[in-house]
Enzyme design. Structure first.
Site, mmCIF file in Angstrom:
data_model
loop_
_atom_site.group_PDB
_atom_site.id
_atom_site.type_symbol
_atom_site.label_atom_id
_atom_site.label_comp_id
_atom_site.label_asym_id
_atom_site.label_seq_id
_atom_site.Cartn_x
_atom_site.Cartn_y
_atom_site.Cartn_z
ATOM 1 N N MET A 1 -4.912 -1.944 6.783
ATOM 2 C CA MET A 1 -6.046 -2.864 6.964
ATOM 3 C C MET A 1 -5.622 -4.038 7.848
ATOM 4 O O MET A 1 -6.296 -5.082 7.865
ATOM 5 C CB MET A 1 -6.549 -3.361 5.608
ATOM 6 C CG MET A 1 -7.057 -2.214 4.739
ATOM 7 S SD MET A 1 -8.325 -2.705 3.579
ATOM 8 C CE MET A 1 -7.459 -3.914 2.606
ATOM 9 N N GLY B 1 6.520 -4.723 5.823
ATOM 10 C CA GLY B 1 6.250 -3.552 4.971
ATOM 11 C C GLY B 1 5.527 -2.467 5.762
ATOM 12 O O GLY B 1 5.912 -1.292 5.746
ATOM 13 N N HIS B 2 4.477 -2.860 6.482
ATOM 14 C CA HIS B 2 3.754 -1.897 7.321
ATOM 15 C C HIS B 2 4.677 -1.331 8.401
ATOM 16 O O HIS B 2 4.665 -0.126 8.677
ATOM 17 C CB HIS B 2 2.574 -2.569 8.033
ATOM 18 C CG HIS B 2 1.522 -3.140 7.134
ATOM 19 N ND1 HIS B 2 1.302 -4.487 7.010
ATOM 20 C CD2 HIS B 2 0.604 -2.536 6.325
ATOM 21 C CE1 HIS B 2 0.289 -4.713 6.179
ATOM 22 N NE2 HIS B 2 -0.147 -3.544 5.736
ATOM 23 N N LYS C 1 4.372 0.202 -2.811
ATOM 24 C CA LYS C 1 3.843 -1.039 -3.379
ATOM 25 C C LYS C 1 2.498 -0.732 -4.042
ATOM 26 O O LYS C 1 2.188 -1.252 -5.103
ATOM 27 C CB LYS C 1 3.661 -2.091 -2.307
ATOM 28 C CG LYS C 1 3.034 -3.316 -2.893
ATOM 29 C CD LYS C 1 3.078 -4.453 -1.959
ATOM 30 C CE LYS C 1 2.004 -5.420 -2.325
ATOM 31 N NZ LYS C 1 0.667 -4.915 -1.999
ATOM 32 N N ASP C 2 1.733 0.141 -3.400
ATOM 33 C CA ASP C 2 0.458 0.585 -3.970
ATOM 34 C C ASP C 2 0.711 1.936 -4.649
ATOM 35 O O ASP C 2 0.255 2.975 -4.170
ATOM 36 C CB ASP C 2 -0.587 0.691 -2.863
ATOM 37 C CG ASP C 2 -0.781 -0.642 -2.165
ATOM 38 O OD1 ASP C 2 -1.565 -1.453 -2.655
ATOM 39 O OD2 ASP C 2 -0.110 -0.893 -1.146
ATOM 40 N N GLN D 1 -2.209 4.071 -5.585
ATOM 41 C CA GLN D 1 -2.888 4.576 -4.383
ATOM 42 C C GLN D 1 -2.178 5.822 -3.827
ATOM 43 O O GLN D 1 -2.824 6.822 -3.500
ATOM 44 C CB GLN D 1 -2.918 3.469 -3.324
ATOM 45 C CG GLN D 1 -3.448 3.897 -1.979
ATOM 46 C CD GLN D 1 -3.667 2.699 -1.064
ATOM 47 O OE1 GLN D 1 -4.658 2.005 -1.179
ATOM 48 N NE2 GLN D 1 -2.748 2.448 -0.161
ATOM 49 N N SER E 1 -0.276 -8.456 2.728
ATOM 50 C CA SER E 1 -1.142 -9.255 3.599
ATOM 51 C C SER E 1 -1.753 -10.395 2.803
ATOM 52 O O SER E 1 -2.041 -11.466 3.342
ATOM 53 C CB SER E 1 -2.255 -8.383 4.182
ATOM 54 O OG SER E 1 -1.701 -7.273 4.847
ATOM 55 N N ARG E 2 -1.971 -10.190 1.518
ATOM 56 C CA ARG E 2 -2.616 -11.219 0.687
ATOM 57 C C ARG E 2 -1.675 -12.383 0.378
ATOM 58 O O ARG E 2 -2.143 -13.425 -0.079
ATOM 59 C CB ARG E 2 -3.160 -10.611 -0.607
ATOM 60 C CG ARG E 2 -4.368 -9.691 -0.356
ATOM 61 C CD ARG E 2 -5.082 -9.297 -1.645
ATOM 62 N NE ARG E 2 -6.389 -8.716 -1.371
ATOM 63 C CZ ARG E 2 -6.638 -7.406 -1.298
ATOM 64 N NH1 ARG E 2 -5.668 -6.530 -1.507
ATOM 65 N NH2 ARG E 2 -7.851 -6.964 -1.021
HETATM 66 P P1 AMP Z 1 -2.745 -2.287 3.494
HETATM 67 O O1 AMP Z 1 -2.819 -2.794 4.902
HETATM 68 O O2 AMP Z 1 -2.463 -3.343 2.491
HETATM 69 O O3 AMP Z 1 -3.901 -1.382 3.143
HETATM 70 O O4 AMP Z 1 -1.457 -1.349 3.440
HETATM 71 C C1 AMP Z 1 -1.282 -0.286 4.328
HETATM 72 C C2 AMP Z 1 -0.079 0.516 3.904
HETATM 73 O O5 AMP Z 1 1.078 -0.326 3.922
HETATM 74 C C3 AMP Z 1 -0.200 1.061 2.485
HETATM 75 O O6 AMP Z 1 0.354 2.366 2.449
HETATM 76 C C4 AMP Z 1 0.636 0.092 1.695
HETATM 77 O O7 AMP Z 1 1.175 0.633 0.508
HETATM 78 C C5 AMP Z 1 1.741 -0.221 2.683
HETATM 79 N N1 AMP Z 1 2.418 -1.471 2.328
HETATM 80 C C6 AMP Z 1 1.839 -2.682 2.105
HETATM 81 N N2 AMP Z 1 2.773 -3.574 1.713
HETATM 82 C C7 AMP Z 1 3.956 -2.920 1.688
HETATM 83 C C8 AMP Z 1 5.302 -3.295 1.363
HETATM 84 N N3 AMP Z 1 5.623 -4.527 0.966
HETATM 85 N N4 AMP Z 1 6.267 -2.345 1.442
HETATM 86 C C9 AMP Z 1 5.963 -1.083 1.827
HETATM 87 N N5 AMP Z 1 4.721 -0.666 2.160
HETATM 88 C C10 AMP Z 1 3.735 -1.563 2.082
#
Ligand code: AMP
Length: 287
Positions: free
Chosen positions: A30, A36-37, A149-150, A153, A186-187
């Site tokens: 998103m 992390g991404h 982390k999710d 999900q 991101s939050r």
């Molecule tokens: P999001 O943009 O939050 O929807 O996350 C996109 C992807 O990045 C999802 O697969 C998340 O699990 C992964 N993600 C987010 N934060 C982290 C993190 N700290 N470490 C590893 N993967 C992450």
């Protein structure tokens, strides 16, 4: 790095890659990208011929009182970061393109979406499975890289891919943390300096619970209480601290090496999540 700004463009780009014989690694996001991404992008690039990231703030996974309108968006910065991680392409789309008038088809995964985040966010996973199902059909990747982390999900999406015979593999990747242990998100950008300090209680509570597990504690209620007490001690609002089976996400009375201790809490107005696989040796990778 190429930019595919709509579904037609990304289909064309990916089919050219396919004709040239490349395998495709996909990272759905998103945006508001962080390390992390980028760890997912680098892994996709290392394991596949081409790596592609999508950026789409998916409205259907936000509840009516959640942070859709203020979710951070910065395409220029995201594009720079993706290029620096050697991503081959970024795909962006819009709510109008993804959910045009007359859209009536939803993908739901049952059982696995009832507990943990599903209990307090009842429509969240329906949005996630629907958008990911669409993205997987549009991009047609060989492998999809997702962060643990999710944890719920990834588990839900693996079940969807298995049950719907989607011809791709979900690759779960380790949580990337800030140097002090906070799981990157991101939050985290919402947190003011005092909240940022208090947010550390999630990872600290999990580390303490894991240390107790390593010393032989197996009673789920006690492990959960260790994490919960830490979180409550900083005046955060606990949503859950629960030991679940790593595959079925069913709550456990006694922990084992595959068990996951998952937590969610509001620090101020920001809802944060984190988890540890209890039997996995530390340290968890940090950025
Ligand atoms: P999001 O943009 O939050 O929807 O996350 C996109 C992807 O990045 C999802 O697969 C998340 O699990 C992964 N993600 C987010 N934060 C982290 C993190 N700290 N470490 C590893 N993967 C992450």
């Amino acid at each position: 790095m190429e930019h595919a700004p709509n579904i037609r463009a990304v289909r064309e780009l990916v089919s050219n890659w396919r004709r040239a014989g490349h395998t495709i690694g996909f990272v759905p996001t998103m945006g508001a990208l962080h390390e992390g991404h980028l760890s997912l992008v680098r892994r996709a690039k290392a394991e596949c011929g081409r790596a592609i990231t999508s950026i789409f703030v998916n409205p259907t996974q936000f509840g009516p009182t959640e942070d859709l309108s203020k979710y951070p968006r910065d395409f220029e910065s995201d594009a720079r970061l993706l290029a620096s991680a050697s991503c081959d392409a970024v795909f962006t789309t819009s709510s109008e393109e993804m959910y045009p008038e007359g859209f009536v088809t939803w993908v739901t995964v049952e059982e696995l979406t009832k507990g943990l985040c599903g209990a307090s966010r009842p429509t969240h996973f329906r949005g996630v499975t629907t958008v990911c199902s669409k993205l997987f059909h549009i991009v047609q990747p060989d492998k999809v890289y997702m962060g643990e982390k999710d944890y719920q999900q990834v588990t839900v999406l693996r079940a969807m891919v298995r049950d719907m015979n989607m011809p791709l593999e979900i690759v779960p990747c380790p949580i990337v943390r800030e140097a002090d242990g906070l799981a990157m998100s991101s939050r985290n950008a919402y947190l003011d300096p005092s909240e940022r300090k208090r947010a550390l209680a999630l990872s600290r509570g999990l580390s303490r619970a894991r240390a107790a597990y390593a010393s032989g504690e197996r009673t789920a209620k006690r492990l959960e209480a260790i994490a919960a007490d830490e979180i409550l001690s900083v005046d955060a609002r606990l949503d859950y601290a629960t030991v679940v089976d790593g595959d079925t996400l069913a709550p456990l009375a006694r922990a084992n090496d595959k068990a996951v201790l998952a937590v969610a809490a509001f620090v101020g107005k920001t809802r944060l999540i984190d988890n540890h696989v209890l039997g996995r040796p530390s340290p968890v990778p940090s950025a």
